[in-house]
Enzyme design. Sequence first.
Site, PDB file in Angstrom:
ATOM      1  N   ILE A  58      55.622  29.311  38.573  1.00 30.38           N
ATOM      2  CA  ILE A  58      56.874  30.015  38.285  1.00 30.38           C
ATOM      3  C   ILE A  58      57.164  30.833  39.527  1.00 30.38           C
ATOM      4  O   ILE A  58      56.545  31.859  39.775  1.00 30.38           O
ATOM      5  CB  ILE A  58      56.761  30.865  37.015  1.00 30.38           C
ATOM      6  CG1 ILE A  58      56.469  29.955  35.808  1.00 30.38           C
ATOM      7  CG2 ILE A  58      58.048  31.650  36.778  1.00 30.38           C
ATOM      8  CD1 ILE A  58      56.241  30.685  34.500  1.00 30.38           C
ATOM      9  N   ARG A 104      52.179  45.283  38.050  1.00 31.02           N
ATOM     10  CA  ARG A 104      53.410  45.882  37.550  1.00 31.02           C
ATOM     11  C   ARG A 104      53.224  46.613  36.221  1.00 31.02           C
ATOM     12  O   ARG A 104      53.963  47.547  35.918  1.00 31.02           O
ATOM     13  CB  ARG A 104      54.504  44.819  37.383  1.00 31.02           C
ATOM     14  CG  ARG A 104      55.079  44.337  38.711  1.00 31.02           C
ATOM     15  CD  ARG A 104      56.219  43.351  38.485  1.00 31.02           C
ATOM     16  NE  ARG A 104      56.778  42.874  39.750  1.00 31.02           N
ATOM     17  CZ  ARG A 104      57.827  43.406  40.367  1.00 31.02           C
ATOM     18  NH1 ARG A 104      58.447  44.446  39.843  1.00 31.02           N
ATOM     19  NH2 ARG A 104      58.273  42.905  41.507  1.00 31.02           N
ATOM     20  N   LYS A 160      51.386  32.589  32.567  1.00 29.70           N
ATOM     21  CA  LYS A 160      51.799  32.807  33.949  1.00 29.70           C
ATOM     22  C   LYS A 160      50.839  33.831  34.532  1.00 29.70           C
ATOM     23  O   LYS A 160      50.809  34.986  34.108  1.00 29.70           O
ATOM     24  CB  LYS A 160      53.235  33.318  34.030  1.00 29.70           C
ATOM     25  CG  LYS A 160      53.675  33.620  35.464  1.00 29.70           C
ATOM     26  CD  LYS A 160      55.075  34.203  35.519  1.00 29.70           C
ATOM     27  CE  LYS A 160      55.448  34.588  36.946  1.00 29.70           C
ATOM     28  NZ  LYS A 160      56.799  35.202  37.034  1.00 29.70           N
ATOM     29  N   THR A 202      61.299  39.370  35.732  1.00 32.29           N
ATOM     30  CA  THR A 202      61.209  40.394  36.772  1.00 32.29           C
ATOM     31  C   THR A 202      62.159  40.094  37.924  1.00 32.29           C
ATOM     32  O   THR A 202      62.903  40.976  38.386  1.00 32.29           O
ATOM     33  CB  THR A 202      59.774  40.473  37.304  1.00 32.29           C
ATOM     34  OG1 THR A 202      58.886  40.731  36.223  1.00 32.29           O
ATOM     35  CG2 THR A 202      59.641  41.564  38.347  1.00 32.29           C
ATOM     36  N   THR A 203      62.154  38.852  38.398  1.00 32.04           N
ATOM     37  CA  THR A 203      62.998  38.471  39.526  1.00 32.04           C
ATOM     38  C   THR A 203      64.467  38.534  39.152  1.00 32.04           C
ATOM     39  O   THR A 203      65.326  38.768  40.009  1.00 32.04           O
ATOM     40  CB  THR A 203      62.617  37.063  40.017  1.00 32.04           C
ATOM     41  OG1 THR A 203      61.216  37.033  40.309  1.00 32.04           O
ATOM     42  CG2 THR A 203      63.383  36.667  41.262  1.00 32.04           C
ATOM     43  N   TYR A 221      53.558  50.958  30.564  1.00 30.45           N
ATOM     44  CA  TYR A 221      53.714  52.387  30.272  1.00 30.45           C
ATOM     45  C   TYR A 221      52.863  52.802  29.073  1.00 30.45           C
ATOM     46  O   TYR A 221      51.863  53.494  29.232  1.00 30.45           O
ATOM     47  CB  TYR A 221      55.187  52.780  30.058  1.00 30.45           C
ATOM     48  CG  TYR A 221      55.358  54.269  29.849  1.00 30.45           C
ATOM     49  CD1 TYR A 221      55.002  55.172  30.844  1.00 30.45           C
ATOM     50  CD2 TYR A 221      55.847  54.768  28.652  1.00 30.45           C
ATOM     51  CE1 TYR A 221      55.136  56.538  30.652  1.00 30.45           C
ATOM     52  CE2 TYR A 221      55.987  56.141  28.447  1.00 30.45           C
ATOM     53  CZ  TYR A 221      55.617  57.013  29.447  1.00 30.45           C
ATOM     54  OH  TYR A 221      55.746  58.360  29.256  1.00 30.45           O
ATOM     55  N   TYR A 254      52.545  36.396  30.192  1.00 32.61           N
ATOM     56  CA  TYR A 254      52.770  36.748  31.590  1.00 32.61           C
ATOM     57  C   TYR A 254      51.834  37.895  31.945  1.00 32.61           C
ATOM     58  O   TYR A 254      52.000  39.010  31.466  1.00 32.61           O
ATOM     59  CB  TYR A 254      54.240  37.142  31.771  1.00 32.61           C
ATOM     60  CG  TYR A 254      54.672  37.545  33.162  1.00 32.61           C
ATOM     61  CD1 TYR A 254      53.887  37.296  34.294  1.00 32.61           C
ATOM     62  CD2 TYR A 254      55.905  38.166  33.355  1.00 32.61           C
ATOM     63  CE1 TYR A 254      54.314  37.664  35.558  1.00 32.61           C
ATOM     64  CE2 TYR A 254      56.338  38.539  34.618  1.00 32.61           C
ATOM     65  CZ  TYR A 254      55.546  38.296  35.715  1.00 32.61           C
ATOM     66  OH  TYR A 254      55.965  38.660  36.971  1.00 32.61           O
TER      67      TYR A 254
END
Length: 293
Positions: A205, A140, A163, A46-47, A109, A135
Amino acid sequence: MNHLFTGTAAAVTTPFTDQQVDYTSFRNHLGYLINNRIQALVINGTTGEGSTLTAEERRRLLEIAVETSAGRVPVIAGTGSNSTIESIRASREAMEIGADGIMLITPYYNKTSQRGLIRHFEAIVDAAGLPAILYNVPSRTGMTIEPATVLELSRHPMIIGLKDATGDLNYMSQVRLMTDPSFALYSGNDDTALPFLSLGGDGVISVVANIVPDEFQEMFERSKTDLKAAQEIHYRLTPLISALSVDVNPIPIKVLTSHLGFGGYEVRLPLLPLEAAGRSRLIRQFESIRMEV
């Protein structure tokens, strides 16, 4: 299976110059992180704006990370998506490139059921041949991995950690109670990293570790030996971490990676950069922290 890492990993940003990936700055940033005691590199997450990178850009970034690390720290590729078939393709590619592990986000989604999650993750790791960190970031993706689902997935020999970006320490406690100690738990939230570690977490993380890797690793180490010293680091970094919440990640952190010289201050649409006043406030906050270290 042993943990891929303990301590602090960086969720590495992807630098752009004129909207093209700046591979030279990326390589320099990786060197900076490794030289400042980062324990693992997470690439194309993501980052790293992985969702707006092309397949070729993701591949090249991962190749550079593997080359730069040269076995000094593990390289973990973000290969998750809402398509099981695409995640399998990306995960196999990561294995061929030489990544040490993969990180798999929950489907977004289209989402799925808990039963579907199990089949999704197992299909990927069975095909990939690499150890995987799940994750969980419901803010999100719109869904969570229930603790009982984590338990079932943790029994797979190639699913070695989680994570946890829920920000919910009760969730973390439930997962820690249910899973074997060999199953690694990593905080995905910088602001609650220290309490997460105090409850038995194996590492972080981190976003802010892009710019203060040594300090975050020091906090991790102190959390295991000297809690008061770890608290002092936590409170010293808290104003900076809070300041980074001014907009969605990675918009603010890239102000500071660019300030350190790792690429221009650019993000890709649909993200927009901060206005000049907001950038100046972040840089002042960062510099005040650096003066205290």
